[in-house]
Design a protein around this motif. Structure first.
Motif: not given
Length: 273
Positions: A221-231, A255-263
């Motif tokens: 719930a604390e993620l940004s809209d774009i990060d939640r959309a990627v997940l 996208i690959s770097r974003t997923l790595t960062r979020i996870l």
């Protein structure tokens, strides 16, 4: 069941009184049977004649036990088996009356059948009676429909209440009970099979998933809209990184770097909590 059955001696007296003429010569014939060597063909013929003569006794006892969840045919078969055992076990040298010996023997076989093969828990009588009609109805419907019938079709066929038909279909589960401490049945009939309790149950991974979901939910719930959309696109909709990049107008590497960062961030925060 015992409260509804008269004493065996009383039953023997009643049977003997009502059918005395038919059994007058049973003891002499049994004495003759005992004198014939086991391998003599005459013995088998005489034994069959004695059993056939005493079949009304088995019929009488079988009818006394009808209406208790078992068919007459089954009870008559069990009672007839008891009659055969009585003929084989009777000792004429003791000078006892055959009926006084046969009635308890036959009743014992019938009672043993009720003990070993009938309902383990209480089932309403109407459900027991309905269950007896299910077999023929299911067989007839299966032939007619060329498939197993549904409970609704069985209820229509029997003109019975659907709820009671469903209960009757499930009633077989109440026919017998097994101890959880008894050995489990195995295909190779192992002598030292494990108890049923050791073959039932296991750690349910669903509990772990539920705990993980409860832990991660507030972090998502604390993620940004774009990060939640990627997940969502990657793990809930199963889209590839290149497809996500195309939809969001960025590179696949981004996208690959974003997923790595979020996870990595979610794992660190979840484990830290």
């Amino acid at each position: 069941m015992a409260s509804t059955i008269v004493h065996d001696s009383d039953a023997a007296t009643r049977v003997g009184r009502t059918r005395a003429d038919g059994y007058d010569d049973i003891e002499p014939r049994l004495a003759r049977l005992a004198s014939i060597p086991p391998g003599d063909p005459e013995r088998a013929v005489l034994r069959e004649e004695i059993v056939r003569c005493c079949l009304p006794l088995a019929d009488h006892i079988a009818r006394r036990f009808t209406g208790r969840g078992e068919t007459y045919d089954d009870l008559h078969q069990i009672a007839s088996l008891g009659l055969v055992l009585a003929v084989d076990r009777f000792d004429p040298d003791r000078g006892s009356n055959f009926l006084a010996f046969a009635v308890p023997t036959i009743m014992g076989e019938v009672r043993r059948h009720f003990r070993d093969h009938t309902w383990a828990v209480r089932v309403p009588r109407r459900i027991k009676d309905l269950k007896l009609t299910l077999g023929p109805a299911v067989e007839a419907l299966s032939q007619r429909l060329e498939r197993p019938p549904t409970a609704v079709e069985i209820a229509v066929e029997l003109d019975a209440d659907l709820t009671e038909v469903t209960q009757a279909l499930l009633a077989a589960n109440a026919y017998r009970t097994d101890s959880l401490d008894s050995a489990a049945q195995t295909s190779d009939a192992e002598i030292h099979a494990a108890p049923v309790t050791e073959t039932l149950g296991d750690d349910d991974p669903g509990y772990g998933l539920a705990e993980d979901a409860l832990t991660v939910a507030p972090l998502l719930a604390e993620l940004s809209d774009i990060d939640r959309a990627v997940l969502r696109l990657r793990f809930f909709e199963g889209q590839s990184q290149s497809r996500i990049a195309e939809r969001l107008g960025v590179s696949q590497m981004h996208i690959s770097r974003t997923l790595t960062r979020i996870l990595a961030d979610l794992r660190e925060r979840a484990l830290g909590d």
